[in-house]
Design an enzyme around this catalytic site. Structure first.
Site, PDB file in Angstrom:
ATOM      1  N   ALA A 123       0.801  -1.230   0.000  1.00 22.89           N
ATOM      2  CA  ALA A 123       0.000   0.000   0.000  1.00 22.89           C
ATOM      3  C   ALA A 123       0.831   1.275   0.000  1.00 22.89           C
ATOM      4  O   ALA A 123       0.287   2.365   0.154  1.00 22.89           O
ATOM      5  CB  ALA A 123      -0.939   0.001   1.205  1.00 22.89           C
ATOM      6  N   ALA A 124       2.126   1.161  -0.201  1.00 24.07           N
ATOM      7  CA  ALA A 124       2.996   2.331  -0.111  1.00 24.07           C
ATOM      8  C   ALA A 124       2.596   3.434  -1.088  1.00 24.07           C
ATOM      9  O   ALA A 124       2.444   4.593  -0.700  1.00 24.07           O
ATOM     10  CB  ALA A 124       4.447   1.928  -0.338  1.00 24.07           C
ATOM     11  N   GLY A 125       2.438   3.088  -2.344  1.00 24.14           N
ATOM     12  CA  GLY A 125       2.113   4.093  -3.359  1.00 24.14           C
ATOM     13  C   GLY A 125       0.752   4.723  -3.151  1.00 24.14           C
ATOM     14  O   GLY A 125       0.591   5.943  -3.259  1.00 24.14           O
ATOM     15  N   ASP A 126      -0.242   3.899  -2.835  1.00 20.90           N
ATOM     16  CA  ASP A 126      -1.585   4.435  -2.601  1.00 20.90           C
ATOM     17  C   ASP A 126      -1.616   5.344  -1.380  1.00 20.90           C
ATOM     18  O   ASP A 126      -2.270   6.384  -1.380  1.00 20.90           O
ATOM     19  CB  ASP A 126      -2.593   3.297  -2.424  1.00 20.90           C
TER      20      ASP A 126
END
Length: 150
Positions: free
Chosen positions: A79-82
């Protein structure tokens, strides 16, 4: 193509290193070349380039900002990018300057990668505030500006 038309109309273009290299035609590891090419290709957009453990860069017109990544033990990067994108955009909507948006987004992404799962790993605003204080970069000054809703 439709994708290019949509991207050209965007206010903010978020790309990681791989995407940036593909869209710009520049080598993916040459961050400033990627940013310059994307800024030329999408002149109305602010470009945010995430570069994993190195952090992120922002370019809009003549403004170039760099944000370091916060060191954490990465457990799951799902979920890093989101998380980064969501916190950055939430800050922009609330009128934060791009530098504060980058800091908030980077801190939130650091917390997210230190946990397992996707949506379960996304931190609350309170957790980001606590993390910012622990880093010696308190974001408390953002209170009272709508930031509590993040």
């Amino acid at each position: 193509s439709l994708t290019q038309d949509v991207l050209a109309l965007a206010d903010v273009l978020f790309v990681n290193e791989t995407e940036g290299g593909l869209l710009s035609g520049a080598p993916a590891n040459e961050n400033e070349a990627v940013l310059a090419a994307l800024a030329e290709r999408f002149p109305r957009a602010a470009v945010v380039l995430t570069v994993g453990g190195e952090g992120a860069l922002y370019r809009k017109g003549g403004v170039l900002l760099r944000q370091r990544a916060y060191p954490v033990k990465a457990v799951d990067t799902t979920a890093a990018g989101d998380t980064f994108t969501g916190y950055f955009l939430a800050g922009m909507i609330r009128g934060f300057d791009p530098g504060k948006c980058l800091r908030c987004a980077s801190m939130a992404a650091a917390l997210a990668v230190s946990r397992e799962g996707a949506s379960a790993s996304i931190p609350t605003w309170r957790e980001v505030l606590d993390f910012s204080a622990a880093q010696g970069e308190p974001l408390e000054s953002l209170r009272g500006t709508g930031a509590a809703a993040l």
